[in-house]
Every structure is written in structure tokens, then in C-alpha cells.
Design an enzyme around this catalytic site. Structure first.
Site, PDB file in Angstrom:
ATOM      1  N   LYS A  51       0.836  -1.209   0.000  1.00 22.58           N
ATOM      2  CA  LYS A  51       0.000   0.000   0.000  1.00 22.58           C
ATOM      3  C   LYS A  51       0.869   1.257   0.000  1.00 22.58           C
ATOM      4  O   LYS A  51       0.591   2.217  -0.719  1.00 22.58           O
ATOM      5  CB  LYS A  51      -0.937  -0.006   1.227  1.00 22.58           C
ATOM      6  CG  LYS A  51      -2.061  -1.039   1.103  1.00 22.58           C
ATOM      7  CD  LYS A  51      -2.838  -1.253   2.395  1.00 22.58           C
ATOM      8  CE  LYS A  51      -3.850  -2.383   2.218  1.00 22.58           C
ATOM      9  NZ  LYS A  51      -4.641  -2.683   3.420  1.00 22.58           N
ATOM     10  N   GLN A  95      -4.585  -1.237   9.563  1.00 17.62           N
ATOM     11  CA  GLN A  95      -4.552  -2.594   9.016  1.00 17.62           C
ATOM     12  C   GLN A  95      -5.124  -3.589  10.028  1.00 17.62           C
ATOM     13  O   GLN A  95      -4.767  -3.583  11.206  1.00 17.62           O
ATOM     14  CB  GLN A  95      -3.100  -2.961   8.650  1.00 17.62           C
ATOM     15  CG  GLN A  95      -2.948  -4.267   7.895  1.00 17.62           C
ATOM     16  CD  GLN A  95      -3.587  -4.261   6.519  1.00 17.62           C
ATOM     17  OE1 GLN A  95      -3.701  -3.237   5.853  1.00 17.62           O
ATOM     18  NE2 GLN A  95      -4.036  -5.415   6.072  1.00 17.62           N
ATOM     19  N   ASP A 118     -11.037   2.972   4.061  1.00 18.09           N
ATOM     20  CA  ASP A 118     -11.421   1.557   4.015  1.00 18.09           C
ATOM     21  C   ASP A 118     -12.947   1.393   3.935  1.00 18.09           C
ATOM     22  O   ASP A 118     -13.439   0.309   3.635  1.00 18.09           O
ATOM     23  CB  ASP A 118     -10.937   0.839   5.286  1.00 18.09           C
ATOM     24  CG  ASP A 118      -9.660   0.038   5.058  1.00 18.09           C
ATOM     25  OD1 ASP A 118      -9.476  -0.462   3.932  1.00 18.09           O
ATOM     26  OD2 ASP A 118      -8.868  -0.093   6.012  1.00 18.09           O
TER      27      ASP A 118
HETATM   28  N1  GUN Z   1      -7.096  -6.719   6.425  1.00 14.85           N
HETATM   29  C1  GUN Z   1      -7.526  -7.506   5.432  1.00 14.85           C
HETATM   30  N2  GUN Z   1      -8.135  -6.773   4.477  1.00 14.85           N
HETATM   31  C2  GUN Z   1      -8.081  -5.498   4.882  1.00 14.85           C
HETATM   32  C3  GUN Z   1      -8.535  -4.271   4.317  1.00 14.85           C
HETATM   33  O1  GUN Z   1      -9.133  -4.206   3.244  1.00 14.85           O
HETATM   34  N3  GUN Z   1      -8.277  -3.161   5.051  1.00 14.85           N
HETATM   35  C4  GUN Z   1      -7.651  -3.211   6.247  1.00 14.85           C
HETATM   36  N4  GUN Z   1      -7.464  -2.070   6.903  1.00 14.85           N
HETATM   37  N5  GUN Z   1      -7.207  -4.321   6.802  1.00 14.85           N
HETATM   38  C5  GUN Z   1      -7.436  -5.460   6.113  1.00 14.85           C
END
Ligand code: GUN
Length: 281
Positions: A51, A95, A118
């Protein structure tokens, strides 16, 4: 069957995002994304690194916050407050999963809805379910863009979603409903799952169960979006990624997303697009 090329679509989306980033920078609002990682989950480390790298590639300024595994909920909430107030930060991503001493729900509730790239904050979840705007979760948004590349008119199509997670299953069901599909949400405990999937014009497989969806579950001409990514080690010790659909059995489908190279690349591209959207507002 046509494989849907998620890598190419993600590249095209990121190019558009990069142009919008350049425009925002020229107007004095360089978009910023804060990425928060608590602990040392190896999969999360990989996702977060990706990311950050992709943000840099499109010109988004990223702010990385790594906290030790023993971090208290209060300390994390204080960081979120600081990021909410920081005008350089337009998007905040915490995350998941978080260590067990931290209540993830409370943390997601603390993120300012306008910075919730998100789309997990209850306000954005509510906006999605009422069709009133808001930030949409990245993976479901990517799934819809992949579907849009092969489907013009969703009206009345039967869509079966496998998986009921807050991250994928529920939001993708809402997006399909918004397009006037007839949506059935199923999950790993659903009885008669193969017979239900057989009725679908659109299958979104997001159960995290490798090769769950077999060729004879899928109606000829159906479109299959495979969200599953399971890491498996074969007999020669090589690791590979396996989707929720048995791709090699899908010759009779109209279009299928491969794993890897389907939904995965779109998720990050959509995160960047959401960050620019948050910055532009
Ligand atoms: N963990 C697994 N998928 C995601 C996601 O799309 N966003 C976040 N913040 N954590 C995750």
C-alpha cells in the site's frame, strides 16, 4: 471463457488516480494517506508495504505508523485522534487484524468518516446500505469495477455472494443490490450451496475456502469474481496463491477473475482512488 485482467484494470485506474493526484498537488492539496500497523503479522506487513509503495507511485504522500504488538487501545485511539486532526492526512487506514487487547470496532468507530478510506466506519456502512454516498470498501469497489468490464445491465440478474464478512461479503451484496440484481448472500454454513450457486448469473466468491466453487456449480455464461486468496505450499515446497473458485474448471463461464491477477491488484488501486476522493472533498 474470458479471464478478467485485474492487473491491467488496476494499472489503468492508478493512472487516472495519478493524474488526479497531480491536479490536487497543483491546487495546493497534496493527498496524504496514514497507514497504521500494530504488531508484526507477516501478511499485514506485506499488504502495508504494498500500500505504501503504490501510494508513492501515484504521488500520494504516505505516513507510516508502526506500533508494537503490546500497544494499548488508548494509545492507538490517541494516534487516531491526532490523524483525524492532521490536515495533511486525508485517508486513514488501520490494518486489520489488530492484537486481541484492542477492540477493532472501537478503533474503526474513532476514525473520522470522511477519512475512512477503508469504508469500515458505521457511518460509511450506513451510507452504503442506504445508497447515500460515502466511502466504499476497496475490495468490493474493485469487484464492481471488474464486473463493469463485462456487464452493462445488471437489472434483474441473479447474484450469489459467498461470504458474509464486513470487509467483502456484506458490502459487495449492497453494491449488487443497488444495481438491481437479485442478491443471495450465502456463507460456509449455507445448506445446499452448490444448488444456490447454480442459479447465479454473477458469483462473488469470498469465503476464503480454496477451490470451494467447482465447475459444476457454475451456470454456463455466468461471471465469476474470485476474492479468495489462500497461500498453499505444494509437494515441491513452492508456495502459490489459490482462489475460492477452481479456475481450470470454468471453461463454460463467460468471464472469471484469476488468482493471482484478478481482484487483488484492484483492492490497492481502489484504496488510492478512495484517498484522492477523500482529499478532493
Ligand atoms: N485486512 C484484510 N483486508 C483489509 C482491508 O481491506 N483493510 C484493512 N485495513 N485491513 C485489512
Amino acid at each position: 471463457m474470458t479471464p478478467i485482467d485485474g492487473r491491467a484494470m488496476a494499472r489503468a485506474l492508478s493512472q487516472r488516480t495519478a493524474a488526479e493526484v497531480a491536479d490536487l498537488i497543483a491546487r495546493g492539496t497534496p493527498p496524504g494517506l496514514a497507514v497504521v500497523l500494530v504488531g508484526e503479522n507477516p501478511a499485514s506487513e506485506v499488504y502495508v508495504a504494498r500500500k505504501m509503495a503504490e501510494s508513492a507511485r501515484v504521488g500520494i504522500t504516505s505516513f507510516e505508523h508502526r506500533l508494537p504488538v503490546e500497544t494499548s487501545e488508548a494509545v492507538l485511539l490517541a494516534l487516531i485522534d491526532m490523524l483525524n486532526a492532521d490536515p495533511r492526512v486525508h485517508g486513514i487506514l488501520v490494518q486489520l487484524p489488530l492484537p486481541e487487547q484492542i477492540d477493532a470496532g472501537r478503533v474503526l468507530d474513532a476514525i473520522a468518516p470522511g477519512k475512512d478510506v477503508d469504508g469500515f466506519h458505521p457511518v460509511n456502512v450506513g451510507r452504503l446500505s442506504t445508497g447515500t454516498g460515502g466511502l466504499v470498501p476497496c475490495t468490493p469497489l474493485g469487484c464492481m469495477m471488474l464486473l463493469d468490464s463485462v456487464i452493462d445491465d445488471y437489472r434483474g440478474l441473479a447474484a450469489v455472494v459467498i461470504g458474509k464478512s464486513n470487509i467483502v461479503g456484506k458490502p459487495v451484496a449492497m453494491l449488487l443490490l443497488e444495481r438491481e440484481c437479485t442478491v443471495t448472500v450465502t456463507h460456509i454454513a449455507t445448506r445446499g450451496l452448490p444448488e444456490i450457486v447454480c442459479t447465479a448469473d454473477i458469483v462473488v466468491a469470498a469465503a476464503g475456502a480454496p477451490r470451494l466453487v467447482r465447475g459444476d456449480w457454475v451456470k454456463p455464461g455466468a461471471v465469476v469474481i474470485d476474492v479468495g486468496i489462500t497461500r498453499q505450499t505444494d509437494t515441491d515446497g513452492r508456495t502459490k496463491l489459490v482462489g475460492d473458485a477452481a479456475f481450470d474448471e470454468m471453461a463454460h463461464a463467460r468471464a472469471v477473475t484469476p488468482v493471482p491477477g484478478g481482484v487483488g491488484p484492484m483492492t490497492i488501486a481502489c484504496l488510492l482512488a478512495n484517498t484522492v476522493r477523500a482529499a478532493g472533498r
